[in-house]
Design a protein around this motif. Structure first.
Motif, PDB file in Angstrom:
ATOM      1  N   UNK A  82       0.790  -1.232   0.000  1.00 53.51           N
ATOM      2  CA  UNK A  82       0.000   0.000   0.000  1.00 53.51           C
ATOM      3  C   UNK A  82       0.826   1.289   0.000  1.00 53.51           C
ATOM      4  N   UNK A  83       1.924   1.309   0.751  1.00 55.57           N
ATOM      5  CA  UNK A  83       2.614   2.587   0.978  1.00 55.57           C
ATOM      6  C   UNK A  83       3.209   3.193  -0.299  1.00 55.57           C
ATOM      7  N   UNK A  84       3.906   2.441  -1.156  1.00 54.64           N
ATOM      8  CA  UNK A  84       4.461   3.079  -2.364  1.00 54.64           C
ATOM      9  C   UNK A  84       3.397   3.774  -3.210  1.00 54.64           C
ATOM     10  N   UNK A  85       2.235   3.140  -3.362  1.00 51.69           N
ATOM     11  CA  UNK A  85       1.163   3.754  -4.142  1.00 51.69           C
ATOM     12  C   UNK A  85       0.623   4.994  -3.431  1.00 51.69           C
ATOM     13  N   UNK A  86       0.497   4.916  -2.095  1.00 51.98           N
ATOM     14  CA  UNK A  86       0.032   6.085  -1.336  1.00 51.98           C
ATOM     15  C   UNK A  86       0.971   7.264  -1.515  1.00 51.98           C
ATOM     16  N   UNK A  87       2.269   7.021  -1.379  1.00 44.74           N
ATOM     17  CA  UNK A  87       3.253   8.098  -1.505  1.00 44.74           C
ATOM     18  C   UNK A  87       3.212   8.695  -2.904  1.00 44.74           C
ATOM     19  N   UNK A  88       3.087   7.832  -3.921  1.00 35.44           N
ATOM     20  CA  UNK A  88       2.980   8.313  -5.296  1.00 35.44           C
ATOM     21  C   UNK A  88       1.732   9.169  -5.483  1.00 35.44           C
ATOM     22  N   UNK A  89       0.619   8.744  -4.878  1.00 37.02           N
ATOM     23  CA  UNK A  89      -0.633   9.500  -4.960  1.00 37.02           C
ATOM     24  C   UNK A  89      -0.503  10.858  -4.276  1.00 37.02           C
ATOM     25  N   UNK A  90       0.074  10.877  -3.080  1.00 34.55           N
ATOM     26  CA  UNK A  90       0.172  12.119  -2.319  1.00 34.55           C
ATOM     27  C   UNK A  90       1.201  13.088  -2.906  1.00 34.55           C
ATOM     28  N   UNK A  91       2.255  12.536  -3.529  1.00 36.67           N
ATOM     29  CA  UNK A  91       3.324  13.400  -4.071  1.00 36.67           C
ATOM     30  C   UNK A  91       2.997  13.920  -5.464  1.00 36.67           C
ATOM     31  N   UNK A  92       2.607  13.000  -6.361  1.00 34.11           N
ATOM     32  CA  UNK A  92       2.482  13.374  -7.764  1.00 34.11           C
ATOM     33  C   UNK A  92       1.047  13.345  -8.288  1.00 34.11           C
ATOM     34  N   UNK A  93       0.111  12.922  -7.442  1.00 35.26           N
ATOM     35  CA  UNK A  93      -1.278  12.859  -7.901  1.00 35.26           C
ATOM     36  C   UNK A  93      -1.565  11.664  -8.782  1.00 35.26           C
ATOM     37  N   UNK A  94      -0.674  10.654  -8.766  1.00 38.16           N
ATOM     38  CA  UNK A  94      -0.884   9.444  -9.567  1.00 38.16           C
ATOM     39  C   UNK A  94      -1.973   8.602  -8.903  1.00 38.16           C
ATOM     40  N   UNK A  95      -3.221   8.876  -9.268  1.00 40.78           N
ATOM     41  CA  UNK A  95      -4.357   8.294  -8.540  1.00 40.78           C
ATOM     42  C   UNK A  95      -4.964   7.063  -9.209  1.00 40.78           C
ATOM     43  N   UNK A  96      -4.562   6.725 -10.416  1.00 43.71           N
ATOM     44  CA  UNK A  96      -5.180   5.597 -11.109  1.00 43.71           C
ATOM     45  C   UNK A  96      -4.516   4.278 -10.719  1.00 43.71           C
ATOM     46  N   UNK A  97      -5.325   3.235 -10.639  1.00 42.81           N
ATOM     47  CA  UNK A  97      -4.825   1.889 -10.367  1.00 42.81           C
ATOM     48  C   UNK A  97      -5.644   0.930 -11.210  1.00 42.81           C
ATOM     49  N   UNK A  98      -4.983  -0.010 -11.867  1.00 44.68           N
ATOM     50  CA  UNK A  98      -5.666  -0.944 -12.748  1.00 44.68           C
ATOM     51  C   UNK A  98      -6.674  -1.817 -12.013  1.00 44.68           C
ATOM     52  N   UNK A  99      -7.673  -2.294 -12.740  1.00 45.00           N
ATOM     53  CA  UNK A  99      -8.730  -3.120 -12.157  1.00 45.00           C
ATOM     54  C   UNK A  99      -8.138  -4.329 -11.444  1.00 45.00           C
ATOM     55  N   UNK A 100      -7.308  -5.095 -12.155  1.00 46.92           N
ATOM     56  CA  UNK A 100      -6.727  -6.306 -11.559  1.00 46.92           C
ATOM     57  C   UNK A 100      -5.714  -5.962 -10.479  1.00 46.92           C
ATOM     58  N   UNK A 101      -4.986  -4.859 -10.672  1.00 43.30           N
ATOM     59  CA  UNK A 101      -4.021  -4.438  -9.654  1.00 43.30           C
ATOM     60  C   UNK A 101      -4.740  -4.066  -8.360  1.00 43.30           C
ATOM     61  N   UNK A 102      -5.911  -3.459  -8.496  1.00 47.79           N
ATOM     62  CA  UNK A 102      -6.693  -3.052  -7.332  1.00 47.79           C
ATOM     63  C   UNK A 102      -7.106  -4.264  -6.505  1.00 47.79           C
ATOM     64  N   UNK A 103      -7.633  -5.286  -7.162  1.00 45.60           N
ATOM     65  CA  UNK A 103      -8.101  -6.460  -6.428  1.00 45.60           C
ATOM     66  C   UNK A 103      -6.933  -7.330  -5.954  1.00 45.60           C
ATOM     67  N   UNK A 104      -5.826  -7.277  -6.667  1.00 45.00           N
ATOM     68  CA  UNK A 104      -4.627  -7.972  -6.180  1.00 45.00           C
ATOM     69  C   UNK A 104      -4.130  -7.319  -4.890  1.00 45.00           C
ATOM     70  N   UNK A 105      -4.111  -5.982  -4.892  1.00 43.64           N
ATOM     71  CA  UNK A 105      -3.708  -5.259  -3.682  1.00 43.64           C
ATOM     72  C   UNK A 105      -4.623  -5.614  -2.519  1.00 43.64           C
ATOM     73  N   UNK A 106      -5.919  -5.634  -2.774  1.00 37.38           N
ATOM     74  CA  UNK A 106      -6.892  -5.956  -1.739  1.00 37.38           C
ATOM     75  C   UNK A 106      -6.669  -7.366  -1.197  1.00 37.38           C
ATOM     76  N   UNK A 107      -6.431  -8.309  -2.100  1.00 36.59           N
ATOM     77  CA  UNK A 107      -6.216  -9.712  -1.688  1.00 36.59           C
ATOM     78  C   UNK A 107      -4.955  -9.840  -0.842  1.00 36.59           C
ATOM     79  N   UNK A 108      -3.895  -9.161  -1.251  1.00 39.90           N
ATOM     80  CA  UNK A 108      -2.629  -9.225  -0.506  1.00 39.90           C
ATOM     81  C   UNK A 108      -2.796  -8.624   0.889  1.00 39.90           C
ATOM     82  N   UNK A 109      -3.498  -7.494   0.981  1.00 42.97           N
ATOM     83  CA  UNK A 109      -3.706  -6.849   2.284  1.00 42.97           C
ATOM     84  C   UNK A 109      -4.477  -7.771   3.219  1.00 42.97           C
ATOM     85  N   UNK A 110      -5.613  -8.298   2.743  1.00 39.26           N
ATOM     86  CA  UNK A 110      -6.437  -9.171   3.583  1.00 39.26           C
ATOM     87  C   UNK A 110      -5.677 -10.439   3.973  1.00 39.26           C
TER      88      UNK A 110
END
Length: 322
Positions: A82-110
């Motif tokens: 989660x953190x690298x994407x958060x930092x990228x979002x907060x620093x550069x506004x890179x807010x998009x995440x792919x459909x499969x990447x989103x659910x992969x992230x969710x699965x890994x977190x849970x």
């Protein structure tokens, strides 16, 4: 007559989701990025140091330290998801995440959080055997047993989280793809579906409550037996030593379970009276604070770890008063 809209199983999922970040705190994004980046760096360095020390020092290759090494690896996976994407979002506004990447992230977190709960239970069992059945410790906690407990935690997490992932990825997403969160948090994503997300939400709540509830119950039972055995010792020095060996584990458990359960139930029950930015911030910190503080707690409170880490970093032995 149709009672509501129908959704075709062949409906194309959205290519990407858009992460909002922390609603209402946009003006603080740079400070948050620096703060999270610093915590993430500490988490990576601390957990890598723990793993390196345990793997390099044969005297630390005991069940308790093996569990700690696996816990450090899981902490790194959880924070890195989660953190690298958060930092990228907060620093550069890179807010998009792919459909499969989103659910992969969710699965890994849970999965990582479920594995960590299982490891904390295994570590409580280790302390129970070490204090209550010391003569049988080496016979019960064999390498095969330790590996089996670690693998069982991973398999249990996969079995529990795979149905949730399947339910979520098969929901139709035909409207907004804006996620009011800084990562692909389950509830935030499920609410974007064009169908009723309640089955997956209920499954998530019930499953996490059963997993955490059963783990906490067994951990509490083991510590009741531990405390009974400790206070039955005649030597005050032996009592202090036994309690000291459990102190780090109790601190890590409190750091993991209390914010985790608060985050889950605030997301479920706090709608309307807990501000959204508070819910998101609590969920964010839950995934980064434990991985950051766990190695610090073990490094400070565990003498063997502390001495080996000092020697590894500064290339000289740490002189301590016995």
């Amino acid at each position: 007559m149709l009672l509501g809209p129908t959704y075709n199983d062949t409906m194309e999922p959205p290519a990407t989701f858009v992460l909002v970040g922390i609603p209402g705190l946009q003006s603080s994004y740079l400070g948050l990025a620096i703060f999270l980046g610093a915590l993430y760096t500490i988490a990576l360095l601390g957990n890598t140091l723990i793993m390196t020390v345990v793997c390099m020092d044969s005297s630390l290759q005991e069940p308790m330290y093996c569990f700690l090494c696996v816990l450090a690896a899981v902490d790194m996976v959880m924070a890195s998801s989660v953190v690298p994407k958060m930092v990228s979002l907060f620093c550069s506004g890179d807010s998009s995440i792919g459909f499969h990447a989103c659910f992969t992230q969710m699965y890994v977190i849970h999965s990582a959080t479920a594995v960590e709960s299982g490891l904390l239970l295994a570590m409580a069992f280790d302390r129970y055997v070490a204090i209550c059945k010391p003569l049988h410790y080496s016979r019960i906690l064999t390498l095969k047993m330790v590996l089996g407990m670690c693998v069982a935690s991973i398999i249990r997490a996969a079995i529990a989280m795979t149905p949730l992932s399947w339910m979520l990825t098969h929901l139709p997403f035909c409207g907004s793809t804006v996620v009011p969160h800084s990562y692909c948090e389950h509830m935030a994503v499920a609410k974007l579906a064009c169908a009723d997300p309640m089955p997956s939400s209920l499954y998530s709540l019930i499953c996490s409550s059963i997993l955490v509830g059963s783990d906490v119950a067994f951990i509490a039972a083991s510590y009741v037996l531990i405390l009974r055995a400790v206070f039955g010792l005649s030597s005050k020095n032996a009592q202090q030593k036994a309690l000291s060996t459990c102190g780090s584990h109790v601190g890590v458990m409190a750091l993991y379970y209390l914010p985790g359960m608060a985050s889950i139930y605030v997301a479920w029950l706090g709608q309307g009276f807990v501000p959204l930015h508070t819910q998101v911030l609590l969920a964010d910190l839950y995934l980064i604070i434990p991985p950051t503080l766990n190695p610090i707690i073990y490094g400070i409170r565990t003498k063997q770890i502390r001495e080996r880490m000092w020697t590894l970093v500064f290339c000289c032995p740490l002189t301590t008063v016995a």
